[in-house]
Scaffold this motif. Structure first.
Motif, short mmCIF file in Angstrom:
data_model
loop_
_atom_site.label_atom_id
_atom_site.label_comp_id
_atom_site.label_asym_id
_atom_site.label_seq_id
_atom_site.Cartn_x
_atom_site.Cartn_y
_atom_site.Cartn_z
N ALA A 128 -10.69 -0.17 -9.48
CA ALA A 128 -9.78 -0.26 -8.44
C ALA A 128 -9.98 -0.98 -7.14
O ALA A 128 -9.32 -1.79 -6.55
CB ALA A 128 -9.44 1.12 -7.94
N ALA A 130 -8.42 -4.45 -5.45
CA ALA A 130 -7.97 -4.51 -4.02
C ALA A 130 -8.62 -5.60 -3.32
O ALA A 130 -7.78 -6.08 -2.53
CB ALA A 130 -8.10 -3.01 -3.34
N SER A 189 -2.89 0.01 -2.81
CA SER A 189 -3.79 1.26 -2.56
C SER A 189 -4.65 1.45 -3.51
O SER A 189 -4.42 1.15 -4.87
CB SER A 189 -2.90 2.57 -2.32
OG SER A 189 -2.34 2.52 -1.30
N VAL A 190 -5.84 2.06 -3.14
CA VAL A 190 -6.87 2.63 -4.24
C VAL A 190 -6.79 4.05 -4.27
O VAL A 190 -6.94 4.83 -3.32
CB VAL A 190 -8.12 2.33 -3.77
CG1 VAL A 190 -9.31 2.95 -4.93
CG2 VAL A 190 -8.32 0.76 -4.12
N ALA A 208 -4.98 2.38 -9.15
CA ALA A 208 -4.51 1.86 -7.78
C ALA A 208 -3.02 1.98 -7.99
O ALA A 208 -2.47 2.55 -8.95
CB ALA A 208 -4.80 0.41 -8.12
N ARG A 224 0.63 -1.14 0.03
CA ARG A 224 0.08 0.07 -0.15
C ARG A 224 0.74 1.36 0.08
O ARG A 224 0.50 2.09 -0.45
CB ARG A 224 -0.73 -0.07 1.34
CG ARG A 224 -2.12 -1.04 1.23
CD ARG A 224 -2.77 -0.98 2.24
NE ARG A 224 -1.82 -1.36 3.70
CZ ARG A 224 -2.29 -1.51 4.98
NH1 ARG A 224 -3.45 -0.90 5.40
NH2 ARG A 224 -1.30 -1.86 5.93
#
Length: 344
Positions: free
Chosen positions: A296, A300, A311-312, A318, A10
């Motif tokens: 996204a 995820a 991470s979005v 992403a 992330r």
């Protein structure tokens, strides 16, 4: 699927202090930093100022606070900052420039590190004409939402000339400037001489648990101490945290090349699914999902089910981030999981 341990891609802020860093923190000499009496904080500030060729630096709890302190140093209330539309200072700092500094912001279209200095120059508003006058330009090195892109040194020099001609300040959000230094080989002092103010982060990539610094002239940093206190950033025995930063600077800068190599390997493996692998310069791997069957959030969720955290950044955007806690084996796991998801 039950996952024993996630591969956390992330952010490079999720790292844990190493054993050596914890030892440095445990044995740090401390004092009251609000009184200017913490020797480890003072040493960190002097060290970072020297790295960038500036007179002084100020330790702050976060990158956002460091940025906002710096902006208040160079843009008076009711006057204007120019930056790009995806800049951290206007995207991820919750309107702080306006809320705390009374600063008006105007942006050029988001282009990441590919800044056209002529576009910036054309946006500058001088005093008079009943318009908000421009007082500073801010850039981000490396560029977070620009996929970890590195602004070329030639571009920064052009912006410095533009700022000088218009009598503006030039600020650098250098949260990941260490990555730019390693990727392009530009000395930190060369970056430092281009900017009136900088913020540099110790907890993105370098592995420290907390902390950023504002860098500038002695006069600016003296004022910065008052702004930091006003914003609630005065700390007491902060040497425990500063010791982690000093350890990071001594041991974790050169190794960023390893994170870049892992990011490049990850990008190359999933290039057919929305990554322009050749554009991955540092430790950030952006995913463009506009032509993917996944949005996204769906990606995820699917990745989490396979033991990978990503991470979005937007409905179809992403991001993957490599860092010191991601091993080569973890990159293999992530590559396998993401390839499996995209092919499903």
């Amino acid at each position: 699927m039950i996952v024993a341990e996630f591969v956390d891609l992330r952010s490079d802020t999720v790292t844990r202090p190493t054993a050596g860093m914890r030892e440095a923190m445990a044995t740090a000499e401390v004092g009251d930093d609000v009184y200017g009496e913490d020797p480890t904080v003072n040493a960190l500030e002097a060290e970072v100022a020297a790295l960038f060729g500036h007179e002084a630096a100020l330790f702050a709890p976060s990158g956002s606070m460091a940025n906002q302190i710096a902006l208040q140093l160079v843009v008076p209330p009711g006057q204007e900052l120019l930056c790009d539309a995806d800049a951290h200072v206007v995207t991820y700092e919750i309107g702080a420039a306006a809320a705390y500094g009374g600063i008006s912001s105007r942006t050029w279209p988001a282009v990441g590190a590919d800044i056209d200095p002529d576009v910036v120059a054309a946006m500058i508003r001088p005093d008079g004409y009943f318009a908000v006058p421009t007082r500073a330009i801010a850039v981000e090195q490396t560029h977070n939402r620009g996929g970890g892109g590195v602004i070329p040194l030639a571009t920064l020099r052009q912006l410095r000339e533009i700022a000088d001609d218009a009598q503006l300040a030039l600020h650098c959000d250098g949260a990941r400037i260490w990555h730019a230094h390693v990727a392009d080989g530009v000395p930190l002092i060369e970056y430092g001489r281009l900017f009136d103010t900088m913020s540099v982060c110790l907890s993105k990539g370098l592995g420290a648990p907390v902390g950023s610094l504002v860098v500038g002239s002695a006069e600016k940093i003296e004022r910065a101490r008052l702004i930091r206190k006003r914003m609630g950033g005065g700390m007491r025995q902060a040497g425990i945290l500063a010791a982690a930063g000093r350890y990071a600077l001594a041991h974790h800068v050169d190794r960023l090349a390893e994170d870049h190599a892992k990011a490049a390997r990850l990008a190359e493996a999933i290039a057919p699914f929305g990554v322009l692998a050749s554009a991955v310069r540092t430790n950030l791997v952006p995913l463009d999902l506009t032509k993917s069957a996944f949005d996204a959030h769906a990606l995820a969720a699917a990745a989490r089910a396979e033991g990978v955290l990503i991470s979005v950044l937007g409905p179809r955007t992403a991001r993957l981030v490599t860092h010191m806690d991601v091993t080569d084996a973890a990159i293999d796991r992530a590559t396998h999981a993401l390839t499996k998801i995209f092919r499903s």
